[in-house]
Design a protein around this motif. Structure first.
Motif: not given
Length: 196
Positions: A166-171
């Motif tokens: 359920s993780e979200q990332i931003v480069p």
């Protein structure tokens, strides 16, 4: 009619009238002055629809840098001059004033404050350099709030889901791009954030 107050010093009222509408006051040891408080003494008001524009000499020729104004409705003001002393050559909103005083050399001084009595309509058209206007907590809070809103809006538009979680990332490159763009816009117009 006018007086100035510098922290740690007695109020000064020794303005010299150099023309019908122009007054100057010498300021000694200006290297130790960060702010000037300019105020009306209350003895003589401005004529109706007039005020006084505070000005500081520019190092670029016979011109003066507009600091702000005092009026009957706003009889005092604080002018920050520490940045102005360091960056006088950057000032782009100087007005040619006090020509009568420019030829006098009788007053030894480190600095000089001028007040020009002008119609309020003319004073409203004057522009203060950003280095002169004292910053306030409210404007700092507004800046930080708008900057963070801009950052969050920009970065969240690039959110990626991590497969299987359920993780979200931003480069990190997105954060760097936002930072570079914000720095560029700030250098082009330090007040751009006020319109966004």
């Amino acid at each position: 009619m006018f007086s100035i107050l510098i922290a740690g010093r007695l109020p000064q009222v020794n303005f010299q009238q150099v023309s019908e509408t122009q007054f100057v006051i010498p300021i000694s040891d200006v290297d130790h002055v960060n702010h000037l408080v300019v105020f009306m003494t209350g003895q003589i008001p401005f004529p109706d629809n007039y005020g006084g524009g505070g000005n500081w000499p520019s190092t670029e020729g016979p011109s003066w840098i507009y600091l702000g104004k005092i009026t009957n409705a706003k009889p005092s003001a604080i002018f920050r001059i520490n940045k102005l002393k360091d960056n006088e050559s950057k000032a782009d909103s100087a007005s040619t004033l006090f020509s009568a005083f420019q030829h006098q050399t009788a007053v030894p001084t480190d600095g000089l404050l001028g007040i020009s009595v002008e119609p309020l309509s003319q004073l409203e058209q004057q522009v203060q350099p950003s280095d002169v206007t004292p910053t306030t907590v409210a404007s700092n809070v507004e800046f930080v709030s708008k900057m963070l809103n801009n950052f969050v809006n920009y970065v969240t538009s690039f959110v990626q889901n991590v497969p299987g979680t359920s993780e979200q990332i931003v480069p990190l490159s997105i954060v760097q791009t936002w930072f570079n763009n914000f720095q560029r816009r700030l250098s082009e117009n330090p007040n751009f954030w006020k319109t966004t």
